[in-house]
Structures are given as structure tokens and as C-alpha cells.
Design a protein around this motif. Sequence first.
Motif, PDB file in Angstrom:
ATOM      1  N   ALA A  63     -13.490  -7.200  -2.021  1.00 47.01           N
ATOM      2  CA  ALA A  63     -13.652  -5.984  -2.818  1.00 47.01           C
ATOM      3  C   ALA A  63     -12.468  -5.046  -2.578  1.00 47.01           C
ATOM      4  O   ALA A  63     -11.945  -4.416  -3.516  1.00 47.01           O
ATOM      5  CB  ALA A  63     -14.965  -5.286  -2.471  1.00 47.01           C
ATOM      6  N   CYS A  64     -12.022  -4.974  -1.326  1.00 49.92           N
ATOM      7  CA  CYS A  64     -10.837  -4.162  -0.997  1.00 49.92           C
ATOM      8  C   CYS A  64      -9.583  -4.732  -1.658  1.00 49.92           C
ATOM      9  O   CYS A  64      -8.771  -3.984  -2.221  1.00 49.92           O
ATOM     10  CB  CYS A  64     -10.649  -4.082   0.522  1.00 49.92           C
ATOM     11  N   VAL A  65      -9.414  -6.060  -1.585  1.00 50.42           N
ATOM     12  CA  VAL A  65      -8.233  -6.685  -2.180  1.00 50.42           C
ATOM     13  C   VAL A  65      -8.211  -6.468  -3.691  1.00 50.42           C
ATOM     14  O   VAL A  65      -7.161  -6.161  -4.277  1.00 50.42           O
ATOM     15  CB  VAL A  65      -8.199  -8.195  -1.854  1.00 50.42           C
ATOM     16  N   LEU A  66      -9.356  -6.599  -4.344  1.00 45.18           N
ATOM     17  CA  LEU A  66      -9.429  -6.394  -5.787  1.00 45.18           C
ATOM     18  C   LEU A  66      -9.154  -4.948  -6.170  1.00 45.18           C
ATOM     19  O   LEU A  66      -8.610  -4.668  -7.245  1.00 45.18           O
ATOM     20  CB  LEU A  66     -10.816  -6.804  -6.299  1.00 45.18           C
ATOM     21  N   ALA A  67      -9.521  -4.019  -5.293  1.00 43.80           N
ATOM     22  CA  ALA A  67      -9.322  -2.600  -5.604  1.00 43.80           C
ATOM     23  C   ALA A  67      -7.889  -2.149  -5.383  1.00 43.80           C
ATOM     24  O   ALA A  67      -7.472  -1.106  -5.910  1.00 43.80           O
ATOM     25  CB  ALA A  67     -10.270  -1.756  -4.752  1.00 43.80           C
ATOM     26  N   LEU A  68      -7.104  -2.900  -4.613  1.00 40.93           N
ATOM     27  CA  LEU A  68      -5.737  -2.481  -4.280  1.00 40.93           C
ATOM     28  C   LEU A  68      -4.801  -2.661  -5.479  1.00 40.93           C
ATOM     29  O   LEU A  68      -4.568  -3.785  -5.933  1.00 40.93           O
ATOM     30  CB  LEU A  68      -5.212  -3.295  -3.094  1.00 40.93           C
ATOM     31  N   ARG A  69      -4.273  -1.560  -5.973  1.00 43.96           N
ATOM     32  CA  ARG A  69      -3.322  -1.599  -7.090  1.00 43.96           C
ATOM     33  C   ARG A  69      -2.279  -0.498  -6.914  1.00 43.96           C
ATOM     34  O   ARG A  69      -2.573   0.558  -6.367  1.00 43.96           O
ATOM     35  CB  ARG A  69      -4.029  -1.416  -8.438  1.00 43.96           C
ATOM     36  N   ARG A  70      -1.088  -0.808  -7.404  1.00 44.76           N
ATOM     37  CA  ARG A  70      -0.022   0.194  -7.419  1.00 44.76           C
ATOM     38  C   ARG A  70       0.564   0.221  -8.833  1.00 44.76           C
ATOM     39  O   ARG A  70       1.040  -0.788  -9.322  1.00 44.76           O
ATOM     40  CB  ARG A  70       1.069  -0.140  -6.387  1.00 44.76           C
ATOM     41  N   ASN A  71       0.474   1.384  -9.463  1.00 43.90           N
ATOM     42  CA  ASN A  71       0.904   1.550 -10.856  1.00 43.90           C
ATOM     43  C   ASN A  71       0.217   0.543 -11.777  1.00 43.90           C
ATOM     44  O   ASN A  71       0.821   0.001 -12.706  1.00 43.90           O
ATOM     45  CB  ASN A  71       2.430   1.401 -10.973  1.00 43.90           C
ATOM     46  N   GLY A  72      -1.060   0.264 -11.470  1.00 43.98           N
ATOM     47  CA  GLY A  72      -1.847  -0.634 -12.300  1.00 43.98           C
ATOM     48  C   GLY A  72      -1.684  -2.107 -11.993  1.00 43.98           C
ATOM     49  O   GLY A  72      -2.416  -2.933 -12.523  1.00 43.98           O
ATOM     50  N   ALA A  73      -0.718  -2.473 -11.137  1.00 44.78           N
ATOM     51  CA  ALA A  73      -0.462  -3.890 -10.810  1.00 44.78           C
ATOM     52  C   ALA A  73      -1.153  -4.239  -9.493  1.00 44.78           C
ATOM     53  O   ALA A  73      -1.142  -3.438  -8.547  1.00 44.78           O
ATOM     54  CB  ALA A  73       1.032  -4.149 -10.701  1.00 44.78           C
ATOM     55  N   PRO A  74      -1.745  -5.433  -9.399  1.00 38.70           N
ATOM     56  CA  PRO A  74      -2.428  -5.825  -8.158  1.00 38.70           C
ATOM     57  C   PRO A  74      -1.451  -5.909  -6.981  1.00 38.70           C
ATOM     58  O   PRO A  74      -0.281  -6.253  -7.142  1.00 38.70           O
ATOM     59  CB  PRO A  74      -2.993  -7.212  -8.485  1.00 38.70           C
ATOM     60  N   ILE A  75      -1.957  -5.594  -5.799  1.00 36.86           N
ATOM     61  CA  ILE A  75      -1.177  -5.677  -4.559  1.00 36.86           C
ATOM     62  C   ILE A  75      -1.686  -6.864  -3.747  1.00 36.86           C
ATOM     63  O   ILE A  75      -2.886  -7.005  -3.523  1.00 36.86           O
ATOM     64  CB  ILE A  75      -1.314  -4.385  -3.739  1.00 36.86           C
ATOM     65  N   GLU A  76      -0.778  -7.723  -3.328  1.00 35.21           N
ATOM     66  CA  GLU A  76      -1.171  -8.885  -2.529  1.00 35.21           C
ATOM     67  C   GLU A  76      -0.389  -8.994  -1.227  1.00 35.21           C
ATOM     68  O   GLU A  76      -0.781  -9.748  -0.342  1.00 35.21           O
ATOM     69  CB  GLU A  76      -0.973 -10.172  -3.338  1.00 35.21           C
ATOM     70  N   ILE A  80      -0.552  -1.652  10.363  1.00 30.87           N
ATOM     71  CA  ILE A  80       0.291  -1.348   9.203  1.00 30.87           C
ATOM     72  C   ILE A  80      -0.309  -0.200   8.395  1.00 30.87           C
ATOM     73  O   ILE A  80       0.404   0.701   7.945  1.00 30.87           O
ATOM     74  CB  ILE A  80       0.466  -2.610   8.333  1.00 30.87           C
ATOM     75  N   MET A  81      -1.627  -0.195   8.235  1.00 30.14           N
ATOM     76  CA  MET A  81      -2.271   0.849   7.434  1.00 30.14           C
ATOM     77  C   MET A  81      -2.214   2.213   8.108  1.00 30.14           C
ATOM     78  O   MET A  81      -2.018   3.240   7.449  1.00 30.14           O
ATOM     79  CB  MET A  81      -3.737   0.480   7.168  1.00 30.14           C
ATOM     80  N   PHE A  82      -2.373   2.244   9.423  1.00 30.56           N
ATOM     81  CA  PHE A  82      -2.538   3.523  10.109  1.00 30.56           C
ATOM     82  C   PHE A  82      -1.256   4.050  10.760  1.00 30.56           C
ATOM     83  O   PHE A  82      -1.149   5.258  10.994  1.00 30.56           O
ATOM     84  CB  PHE A  82      -3.632   3.399  11.176  1.00 30.56           C
ATOM     85  N   PHE A  83      -0.300   3.191  11.049  1.00 33.60           N
ATOM     86  CA  PHE A  83       0.849   3.648  11.835  1.00 33.60           C
ATOM     87  C   PHE A  83       2.198   3.452  11.158  1.00 33.60           C
ATOM     88  O   PHE A  83       3.175   4.083  11.565  1.00 33.60           O
ATOM     89  CB  PHE A  83       0.860   2.944  13.203  1.00 33.60           C
ATOM     90  N   ASP A  84       2.300   2.582  10.165  1.00 33.54           N
ATOM     91  CA  ASP A  84       3.587   2.380   9.494  1.00 33.54           C
ATOM     92  C   ASP A  84       3.842   3.487   8.469  1.00 33.54           C
ATOM     93  O   ASP A  84       2.916   4.131   7.981  1.00 33.54           O
ATOM     94  CB  ASP A  84       3.625   1.016   8.801  1.00 33.54           C
ATOM     95  N   GLU A  85       5.130   3.666   8.163  1.00 32.63           N
ATOM     96  CA  GLU A  85       5.506   4.672   7.157  1.00 32.63           C
ATOM     97  C   GLU A  85       5.084   4.200   5.780  1.00 32.63           C
ATOM     98  O   GLU A  85       5.299   3.056   5.403  1.00 32.63           O
ATOM     99  CB  GLU A  85       7.023   4.907   7.195  1.00 32.63           C
ATOM    100  N   GLU A  86       4.493   5.119   5.032  1.00 33.79           N
ATOM    101  CA  GLU A  86       4.003   4.758   3.710  1.00 33.79           C
ATOM    102  C   GLU A  86       5.136   4.498   2.724  1.00 33.79           C
ATOM    103  O   GLU A  86       6.220   5.092   2.831  1.00 33.79           O
ATOM    104  CB  GLU A  86       3.090   5.850   3.166  1.00 33.79           C
ATOM    105  N   ILE A  87       4.876   3.591   1.778  1.00 32.02           N
ATOM    106  CA  ILE A  87       5.859   3.287   0.734  1.00 32.02           C
ATOM    107  C   ILE A  87       5.444   4.093  -0.493  1.00 32.02           C
ATOM    108  O   ILE A  87       5.169   5.278  -0.388  1.00 32.02           O
ATOM    109  CB  ILE A  87       5.870   1.763   0.443  1.00 32.02           C
ATOM    110  N   ASP A  88       5.386   3.465  -1.645  1.00 32.17           N
ATOM    111  CA  ASP A  88       4.906   4.148  -2.836  1.00 32.17           C
ATOM    112  C   ASP A  88       3.391   4.296  -2.751  1.00 32.17           C
ATOM    113  O   ASP A  88       2.705   3.426  -2.205  1.00 32.17           O
ATOM    114  CB  ASP A  88       5.281   3.354  -4.095  1.00 32.17           C
ATOM    115  N   PRO A  89       2.858   5.398  -3.295  1.00 27.49           N
ATOM    116  CA  PRO A  89       1.405   5.603  -3.201  1.00 27.49           C
ATOM    117  C   PRO A  89       0.625   4.536  -3.968  1.00 27.49           C
ATOM    118  O   PRO A  89       1.056   4.060  -5.017  1.00 27.49           O
ATOM    119  CB  PRO A  89       1.202   6.988  -3.825  1.00 27.49           C
ATOM    120  N   ILE A  90      -0.527   4.167  -3.426  1.00 26.22           N
ATOM    121  CA  ILE A  90      -1.431   3.213  -4.065  1.00 26.22           C
ATOM    122  C   ILE A  90      -2.364   3.983  -4.989  1.00 26.22           C
ATOM    123  O   ILE A  90      -2.737   5.130  -4.714  1.00 26.22           O
ATOM    124  CB  ILE A  90      -2.218   2.436  -2.996  1.00 26.22           C
ATOM    125  N   ASP A  91      -2.740   3.363  -6.101  1.00 24.99           N
ATOM    126  CA  ASP A  91      -3.623   4.018  -7.073  1.00 24.99           C
ATOM    127  C   ASP A  91      -4.891   4.513  -6.381  1.00 24.99           C
ATOM    128  O   ASP A  91      -5.549   3.778  -5.638  1.00 24.99           O
ATOM    129  CB  ASP A  91      -4.001   3.045  -8.196  1.00 24.99           C
TER     130      ASP A  91
END
Length: 488
Positions: free
Chosen positions: A349-362, A436-447
Motif C-alpha cells: 500500500a505504501c509502495v503504490l501510494a509513492l509518487r513524484r509528479n504523478g509518476a510511480p516511485i520504485e 534513508i527516510m529519516f536521516f538522508d537529505e531530501e530530494i524532490d518532494p513526493i506527492d
Amino acid sequence: MVGIDMFDLAPAMTEIFLICVAMALLMLGAFRNEEQDTQRFISSLAIMALVVGMFIVLMGEKETITTFGGLYITDGFAAFMKALVLLAVAVCLVMTPGFFQKEGVNKFEYTVLALFATVGMLMMISANSLISLYVALELQSLPLYVMTAFHRDRLRASEAGLKYFVLGALASGILLYGCSMVYGFTGTLSFPGLAEALSPEKIGEGTISVGVVIGLVFVAAGLAFKLAAVPFHMWTPDVYEGAPTPVTAFLAAAPKVAAMALTIRVFYQPFGEWASQWQQIVVFISIASMLLGAFAAIGQTNLKRLLAYSGIGHIGFALVGLAAGTEQGVNSVLVYIAIYLVMTLGTFACVLALRRNGAPIEQIDDLAGLARQQPLFAGAIAVFMFSLAGIPPLAGFFGKFYVFMAAVDADLVPLAIIGVLASVVGAYYYLRIVKIMFFDEEIDPIDRSIGSEYAIVLGVAALFNIAFCLRPGLLLGHAERAALALFS
């Protein structure tokens, strides 16, 4: 055991109901206006049908009943596993329409194929003969081949579907050859007939025929393919990565439950008296799956491939309980597979919800800094990662604890130790995602909009993983009764 008329359809009412619904939805979708949201409408009707099917299963007779000339059996064990399959399919169909809608795919056939595959899974769980076993496996597998290549215009999906089909056909051939070997040396195909033909009273205190053992090895190989267990796991990473993500979620959840139920029934009913003959096979597959799942996932960068190797490892953990060869072992497998199902559905459910600018994130690195953007979403993913790693007090810890205890009680201490060490190694790549989620520098924002259906699924799954330690007896009691029904 109660035998009834071979034409009595009542025990198989769930399967009959769902197959009728599938055919009706196929006709309804074919004549529906293409401009309407056909897939979401058909999926809604299918989900309601699955809920009704679950109600039929749970409210049905729990005593052991055979029908169709002994080819089909229903009991408390079948009811428990069928409820898990129907729950998994319903949740997968809840998460599917939103994904395909964003991908511009409005194909209702996916839902119909999922229902046909579901009927195959339910028949697998109730198989009481090598004939019904094979027919049920094929009824499950053929729709899954088509679903894997559902994005037929995309090279990766077509490649995944072709690989799955070719290797699946090979595994079916191996399984069928094993069934023919067992039949040739025993003269029967039914599970009760095999149990009688192989009983110590009939063949004495010696060992069973070498031909039967070879046939059993081939049958185990075919079942291992359906479980995605080593060394028949080679299709899993490529198919998981190439298939559309809803299909990957489907493959990772419902078929694993049905295949595990069939494996348990095959080993414990016709060959239950000769656990010493198949225990070595299961121990080897279990160790190989745990170790490969732990080490091969470390270098993965694609989230779906990582989850493929994670699934291989978790099947290895479940097989630890199966290798015990006891009622406690079966009980622990049922608990583990139920917890694994919830963890898997929540993760996807988390993987399906992950998108950036409408494109899926894998890609895993794309999760960098997610906790700063969406702390609740990142927290839910962290719960699933910690639970998959087996960190207390989450549900995943208890799943592993029960299978390891079953192995220890069956004097398989080295197997339990290897499982604990593999679990420690596997924790690395789960914790890496959290880091990676909590300590790495963020890239482009996720939807930020993740969809209500995904939010509900991951919320309920996360709550189950957190709260399981408060009331574990609820699941344990149902699993214990299901295991007792199998042995009775």
C-alpha cells in the motif's frame, strides 16, 4: 471425516459463487459503456462478492467434509486459509483501480482474472487428491500469467509475463511428473488413499519405495516454485519488478497463502507418517531461502526487487515451522503466514501510494527525506520495515518467535539458530530504508496526496502490527483450531 454425495455442491459454495460472479462481471464489463469508469465499478462489485464469499466460508460447517468423489475437502484448516486468501484479494482489489486510473488503463478484465485466480487458490486449499491439486494450481496460475503482462505495451511487463509463464510451465511439468511417479508406485491419487498405501501398518517398519520418495521430491519442487522458495525462486525478482505494482502486491500476498496451505496439506496428510523422508527437503529449502533472502537483498536499489528477496526470506522462515513436523509447527506457520500477509499488504500500500509528479516511485533512494515531508507516511513505512525485520514488540517478531520455538521443540535447534542469524542480516536492508527516510537529505518532494484507499489499508495494517502484542490470543486461537482440524 464425513463423506457426502459426490454431487453435493454445498461444501464448495464459495468457489461456485465466485466463479458465477466472475462470469457475470465478464459479461457486464463487455457490454458496459467504455467511457464510464468500468474498472472501478467492476472492482467494487468483485470486492462485495469476496466479502460475501468470506462470510460463506466463516459461517459454513467446520467439520471435515469430502465431496466430488473425494477430490475436494473442507475443514477448519481450509476455512482459516480461505479467509486469509479472500481478505488478501479484496484488499488488493481495493488498491488496484486508483493505480490503473493514474496510469490511464481502464481494463475491467484485470478484476475478472483476479477472481478466476482466487477460485483456483480456494480449490488449492481444499485439494484432496493429486488430480484436484494440479487442476487448482493451473486455474490459479493461468490468470496470473496474464495479469503479470497486463501492461502489454510496456516491455518490462511483457518480459515479466513471459518469464513467469515459461518457468511456471516448467514447474507445472515437474509437479505433474512427481504426481505420476507417486501414482505409479502407490496406485492411488487421493490423499487418504496415499496415506493408507504408505501407512507403516501396510508397508511394514521399513522405508517407503525409492520411487515414491523421488516423486515426492518432484512434487516438493513444483510447490517450492509456487512459494518462490530457493532454488526455484529465479522468477521472483524479475517478475516483481516488471509487473504492474498492483499485480506484484497480488502475487506477494494471496498466492503465497494458498501455496503454503497446499504444501502443508500435501506433506502432513498423505505423507504425514513419513516426515523423516520430507523433513530434510524442507529444512534445505528453508535454510537456502532464509540465507538468500538475507544476503541477496542487501545490494538491491529497486524497492520491488528488494521486497521480492524479502518475500523469499520470509517463506524460508515460514518453512522452519513446517520442518518441525508437529501440530505446533503447523500452528506457528499459520500464525506466521497471517502476520506476513498483513505486513506485505501494508508495505505494498505504501509502495503504490509513492509518487513524484504523478509518476510511480520504485527506487529506494527516492525515499530520502520522506520523514520531513510526510512524517505519518514515513512512520507507517518504518513500522512495516521494523515488523518485517522481526523487531519487538511488533507482530513480525512474534511470527518468527513462534516458528523458531516450534523448531526448537522439535529438536531442530541448528535450523532455529540459522533463522535467527538470517533475520539479523536481513534487518540491515530494512533499517537502511528507515535511515534513508529519516536521516538522508531530501530530494524532490513526493506527492502529498496518497489516496484514501491506500491510507486506510496502510493505517489498519500498521495498527495491527503495533497492537498485535496486546491481544495475540485472538489470532493464535484461530490458528490453533485450524491446525487441530488438519490433524484430526
